[in-house]
Structure formats: structure tokens, C-alpha cells
Write an enzyme that holds these catalytic residues in place. Structure first.
Site, short mmCIF file in Angstrom:
data_model
loop_
_atom_site.label_atom_id
_atom_site.label_comp_id
_atom_site.label_asym_id
_atom_site.label_seq_id
_atom_site.Cartn_x
_atom_site.Cartn_y
_atom_site.Cartn_z
N SER A 533 46.00 33.82 56.70
CA SER A 533 44.69 33.62 57.32
C SER A 533 43.63 33.50 56.21
O SER A 533 43.73 32.61 55.38
CB SER A 533 44.40 34.77 58.29
OG SER A 533 43.36 34.44 59.16
N HIS A 646 49.04 32.56 65.61
CA HIS A 646 48.48 33.06 64.36
C HIS A 646 49.14 34.38 63.96
O HIS A 646 49.21 34.72 62.79
CB HIS A 646 46.96 33.24 64.53
CG HIS A 646 46.22 33.43 63.24
ND1 HIS A 646 46.11 32.45 62.29
CD2 HIS A 646 45.54 34.50 62.75
CE1 HIS A 646 45.38 32.89 61.26
NE2 HIS A 646 45.04 34.14 61.52
#
Length: 675
Positions: A533, A646
């Protein structure tokens, strides 16, 4: 028997303990245990019960189910919980007698997402949140289309925030519902083009408080989150005036005089880092107080781990029986501790040492606490704590209640991290941890793996991290740090990188690299860097600005802030966290994008990304890979399928989590192998 080193497959053996719920009388504690069914490649979750008088711990529910959110009835005789049948993939509220026996289904709602069940004070009703599945996308509608050969229909999008990573499309709104415990009849009590959260009953049962952004333009004014009151029967809403800003986790005081909440006063972009605080507001007089104004730390849990979803939060603050004291968690320098505060704003910690408290619960008097707690060499377990409230609250020593991972811990060698502090370029002290191989020999030189956390406004800390232990077991020094931008420190420490990634934070990470390279047991020629991320962003920034590392791994990363700004599930607000916008003033976004500098890359790069990632969409990886291939750079792109998100490394399909770990290990060994 000699202990063995950690392997990737140990991920399948670790039991995840969560959501403790102490009975009203303080004699028992319900909690959830999440396990991996490796044969069927899925997660199971069951309720367990601990007796706080004799310490007995036993499994309470069974089957091919995911049981979550257990909640005691006020008289302690019944338990409500949310059950998802893994065969039908339908969620409903179920009930069970506290002394055991068969559970029975209470609600018969349409397909959708149920959350936050809360009993009414008299035990006759349960309030909860519910987001129905759009009729076009129910399992039945999908099945009919398959049978008739029809295509999936289009989605008609009219809202800016119409999807959420890990959840999917938000076609329908989430509202409050109330269910009759005797009949199972459920009724929706709020409506409108808004989402509602965090229901809390008034002590007399006449009102339910909740939070919702019902402003004239919630998407342009995301900070206008308010506390509202509604009758359990529905009808007109009453707004309680509070300072403008983000808020949640409501808790009504037992005497009915105060509503506590966690939040901060702000009209800023939601991405801007602010340390959350504990607030109280009187629903009668409108008086508002911030009780932790002098505590410059983030209330809640900001610690990252691969043993749970990102940002455990910390839940609702807990009132004592006298309504003059609150209990909550606080993130501080890589730890998360239990704190208390009185109504005059006098706060104090009740726990100390290296630990990560990620969930708390207490009995009705707030004297018996159960904490879900993890340490670097211990996956989460439950601990008891007894609190005596006087002018100054005191707590007994923590006592371990569960040992569900004891058998596994008996078999493996784990490494205890060494906490270090080092100076950055400007003298700022940066905190980090060195995790050495379990058979560490100070006369040898080892390859080093520097990890950079996501967020960026989160923290690494004193919690269990399987991935870190795996790499240490395989002969790497694992170094993880909290550069500026991290939470767990004063607010300015995090806020300094707002809209300016790749400057101070990059220099902090390179100071970490210099510190690591100076250690006599680190081989400077065999250092790798990895992150996910924002950590992936920083990895990209590093390899486009230095060739210091032998190889790199960028996971679910950001490479182009211009394209990211309009394709993430949280589209960037113009002149919010970042200066400008992505259509006619993209200069600052492009200046801070690693893609702009991609021709500089000399470091072999492994790109890991999921097609189902809505936070950092797959296009980020595609752009990076295409540019590096055109430039004839050393790059491999591992592209995970649509059913991942994610959070692949934390909660993705077990077989793909293992695949990811093994590919990282192979990449590291290819470039940094020890022989």
C-alpha cells in the site's frame, strides 16, 4: 523435543482470537476464534466461552459457519450473534441460551450485510445495522441469469463513494433495524440516502443513538458526521449538536446523562492524520467535552499485523457503573494500551510494557476486564485485568486466560525483536525493531529485509507478525520502523508528510537504511526493501531514487497519484490531502508519483497486486510493469485474481496468501541468497 523454524504453512495453524464479551455479572467471557480450513481453503469462525471463576475455556458453537459479534442479553441468560452459513453464504442474527444447547435463527432478512447487534436494556429487542444486497446482485438473481444465459446488468452509479475495498459495490444504503427477540420480527427504523452506524440504546430504552452524515452534501462534507436520536419504533430524528468532525463508537452512560464517542474536531479531508480523542456530549443540555485533549496520542488501535484486518480500531469506550469514568485503548510508540479518564479529563494508562491490545470488554461494573492482546512472540490471546476505581484507578497484573496457540508455540522457534531508536537526517528520533534469525550468530553477516508499513498513518509495533517471523527464520535480519507519517506519536509527527510523500518520510527510511548498514552483522551488499500500500508507494519511490537495495518487493502499491486520485474507492478531494486535482491541476500529484522517475530504476522489482483491489486499483501495478518492461528493467508482476482485495496478505484466500509468501521468499533468495 527441539523446536523447528517457522515456515509459510504455519499461517494455516494459528488460531485468531477476537471480540471478547464479558457477561454482565463478570463471571464468563464469550469470544470468537477464527481458524483456517486448509482442505476447503476457507476460514471458519466459532464462539468460545471462558469461565472467569475457574479459567475453563471451551468451544461453544460448531459447524461450517462463520459466527461473529456475540452479545450477552442484559440479564445474561441469552446470547445473540451473527451467523453466516458458509454453504448458503447468508447472514442472520441467531440466539442461544447462555447455558448451551442448540442455537436458533432469529431474523429472516433478505440477503445483505448485518452488523453491530445491540440488546435493548430490557432484553426484549436487538438493534443492528443492515445493508441489503441490490436485487440485481442476489445469489438467486445471479443463478437465474446463469440458467438463462443472460448477461450481468449494468450498474447505474450516481454517488462518488459507491464501492469499498473488501466489501464491493455499495448499491444500497446501510440503516438501523430493530428486531423483536420473542417473534423475530425485524423493522427498519431509519431511511434516506445516507449510511447509519454505531447504534446505542439509551438506558431507559426510549431512544437509540447513532452516527450518520446527513448533511446536504455528504461527499463534499465528509466531516459532517453527527449523532442522532431515533425511537426504537422509527419516526422523526433528533440531532445532538457536537463539534464538526469525524465520530463513531458511541457509548451511552448508565445514568443516561452522557453519550461518549471517539473522534476529532475537523473540517479536513478524511485522509489528513488526526489523533482521535474521547469526547462526551449531554443529550439533554448539549454540553460537549473533549476528555483527552491533553493526551497527544491516537485513541484506538493503529497497529498493523497480518493476523487481522488493518486498523483494529479499538471499539466503543466503556463506562463504569457510576458514569464518571471511561476506559479505552491508546496507540503509543508501537504499543496499544488500556487507558482510563474521568469526566474532568484526568487520564492515565492502566497497562504498560510491550503489547498490542486490540479489543477490550468489561462487566457491568467495569471492574472485570478481558483484553485481546498480542505480543511479538505471541499471536492474540485473552487476558484478564481487575480494576479498582477510586480517585485514582488501579489495575491488577494481567493474567492470561486463553492459550489457544500454546501447542503451536511449543513447536516453533520465534525471534524476539530488539527495539532501537536512531537519528534521522535532522536529529528526529525514529523508532524501529530488529528481528534476528532464531539461531543468530553475531560473528556472521546476514542479508537484511527492510519493511515499510502501509497507511501511511498507522504503526508497526509490538504485535505478532507471521510474515516477519518467517523471513527471520529463513536467515534474514528483518527491520521494521515507524518513519514520520506514522501514528502512535504526537499528531505533528504524522501530519508532516501530508500531501508531500517521498520527502521527509523517504529521508527517515534512508536513515533507517544507514543505521542498518552500520550494524556489524548486516551485509550491506545484500539488503532488500519491501512494503505494501503506502509501503509499496515508498518502495517504488526508493527504487526510483536510489540503487541502494539489492532487490525490492512492491505490494498493492501506488505508483501514479494522478490516476490513483480518481480510481481508488476513496477518490481524492481537490485541494484536500493533496494540492490540486487530477484533471486540470495534476502537477503536485505527478511530482510526487514514483512513475515520473521510473527510468531511474536499477533495482530488480517484484510487483504483487490483486485484481480485486479497490483501494489501490490494479492499474497502478499495470502502469509500473508496462513502464519497466518498456525500459528493459528487471521486473516480475504477480497478478492475483478478482476474488482477492487490498487485504490479500491479511484476509485473502489461504492458498493465495501462502502463494504470495512463497513467491516473496523465492525472490529474496534469488537476489540475496546467503551462499
Amino acid at each position: 523435543m527441539a523446536k523447528r523454524k517457522v515456515v509459510a504453512e504455519d499461517l494455516l495453524a494459528i488460531k485468531l482470537v477476537g471480540d471478547p464479551q464479558v457477561s454482565p455479572d463478570g463471571t464468563k467471557c464469550l469470544f470468537t476464534v477464527k481458524t483456517i480450513d486448509a482442505e476447503k481453503n476457507r476460514y471458519l469462525s466459532h464462539l468460545w466461552l471462558a469461565d472467569l471463576t475457574d479459567g475453563e475455556v471451551r468451544q461453544f458453537t460448531f459447524g461450517e459457519v462463520s459466527d461473529a459479534a456475540p452479545r450477552w442479553s442484559p440479564d445474561g441468560t441469552q446470547i445473540a450473534f451473527i451467523r453466516t452459513d458458509l454453504r448458503e453464504k447468508r447472514s442472520q442474527i441467531w440466539l442461544m441460551r447462555a447455558d448451551g444447547g442448540e442455537a436458533w435463527q432469529l431474523t429472516k432478512l433478505d440477503e445483505g450485510s448485518i452488523g453491530e447487534p445491540v440488546w435493548s436494556p430490557d432484553g426484549s429487542k436487538i438493534a443492528f445495522t443492515f445493508r441489503p444486497t441490490h436485487p440485481d446482485w442476489t445469489q438467486e438473481a445471479r443463478k437465474k441469469r446463469q440458467e438463462t444465459g443472460k448477461s450481468n446488468p449494468p450498474r447505474v452509479i450516481t454517488r462518488l463513494f459507491y464501492r469499498l475495498d473488501g466489501v464491493g459495490f455499495l448499491d444500497m444504503r446501510q440503516h438501523l433495524w430493530v428486531c423483536d427477540v420473542r417473534t423475530g420480527e425485524a423493522k427498519q427504523i431509519t431511511d434516506g440516502d445516507y449510511d447509519d452506524y454505531s447504534p446505542a440504546w439509551s438506558p431507559d430504552g426510549s431512544k437509540i443513538a447513532f452516527v450518520s452524515n446527513r448533511s446536504d452534501d455528504p461527499e463534499e462534507k465528509p466531516y459532517e458526521v453527527d449523532i442522532w436520536l431515533v425511537s426504537p419504533e422509527g419516526g422523526e430524528l433528533t440531532k445532538i449538536p457536537t463539534p464538526t468532525g469525524y465520530k463513531g463508537n458511541i457509548a451511552w452512560s448508565p445514568d443516561g446523562e452522557w453519550l461518549a464517542y471517539i473522534g476529532h474536531e475537523s473540517k479536513d479531508d478524511p485522509w489528513v492524520p488526526r489523533n482521535d480523542k474521547v469526547w462526551i456530549v449531554s443529550p439533554h443540555t448539549g454540553e460537549v467535552r473533549c476528555l483527552t485533549e491533553t493526551l497527544d496520542r491516537d485513541v484506538g488501535n493503529a497497529t498493523l499485523s497480518d493476523m487481522r484486518e488493518a486498523f483494529a480500531g479499538g471499539g466503543r469506550p466503556i463506562w463504569n457503573a457510576e458514569s464518571n469514568q471511561l476506559f479505552f485503548t491508546v496507540s503509543d510508540k508501537g504499543n496499544c494500551h488500556l487507558y482510563t479518564v474521568d469526566l474532568q479529563g484526568n487520564w492515565q494508562p492502566l497497562t504498560e510494557g510491550a503489547m498490542d491490545i486490540y479489543a477490550i470488554s468489561a462487566d457491568r461494573s467495569a471492574s472485570v476486564f478481558v483484553l485481546a492482546l498480542s505480543k511479538p512472540t505471541m499471536p492474540g490471546e485473552l487476558f484478564t485485568l481487575r480494576v479498582q476505581a477510586a480517585s485514582v484507578a488501579t489495575a491488577t497484573e494481567l493474567r492470561q486466560l486463553t492459550r489457544l496457540n500454546a501447542d503451536w508455540l511449543d513447536k516453533v522457534q520465534l525471534s524476539e525483536p530488539e527495539e532501537v531508536w536512531f537519528d534521522s537526517f535532522d536529529g528526529t528520533k525514529i523508532q524501529g525493531w530488529l528481528l534476528k534469525p532464531p539461531d543468530f550468530d553475531p560473528t556472521k553477516r546476514y542479508p537484511l529485509l527492510l519493511y515499510i508499513h502501509g497507511g501511511p498513518h498507522a504503526q508497526y509495533g509490538n504485535t505478532f507478525f507471521h510474515e516477519f517471523q518467517l523471513h527471520a527464520a529463513r536467515g534474514y535480519i528483518v527491520f521494521y520502523t515507524n518513519p514520520r507519517g506514522s501514528m502512535g506519536y504526537d499528531e505533528s509527527f504524522a501530519a508532516i508528510i501530508r500531501g508531500n510523500w517521498g520527502e521527509v518520510d523517504f529521508r527517515d527510511v534512508m536513515a533507517a537504511t544507514d543505521f542498518a548498514a552500520s550494524l556489524p552483522y548486516v551485509d550491506e551488499a545484500r539488503m532488500a526493501v519491501a512494503g505494501g500500500s503506502y509501503g509499496g508507494y515508498m518502495t517504488n519511490w526508493i527504487v526510483t531514487h536510489t540503487d541502494r537495495f539489492r532487490c525490492a518487493i512492491t505490494d498493492r502499491s501506488v505508483v501514479d497519484l494522478v490516476s490513483m486520485a480518481g480510481t481508488s474507492d476513496f477518490p481524492f478531494k481537490p485541494d484536500g490531502y493533496w494540492e490540486g486535482n487530477f484533471w486540470d491541476r495534476p502537477e503536485k500529484l505527478w511530482q510526487q508519483s514514483p512513475l515520473r522517475y521510473v527510468a531511474n530504476v536499477k533495482t530488480p522489482l517484484l510487483i504483487i497486486h490483486s485484481e480485486g483491489d479497490l483501494r489501490c486499483p490494479i492499474g497502478q501495478a499495470e502502469e509500473l510493469f508496462a513502464a519497466l518492461k518498456r525500459l528493459k528493467k528487471e521486473v516480475v508482476f504477480v497478478r492475483y485474481p478478482q476474488e482477492t482485495s487490498h487485504g490479500l496478505s491479511r484476509s485473502g484466500p489461504p492458498d493465495l496468501r501462502l502463494d504470495r509468501l512463497n513467491r516473496i521468499c523465492e525472490w529474496l533468495d534469488k537476489w540475496c541468497r546467503t551462499s
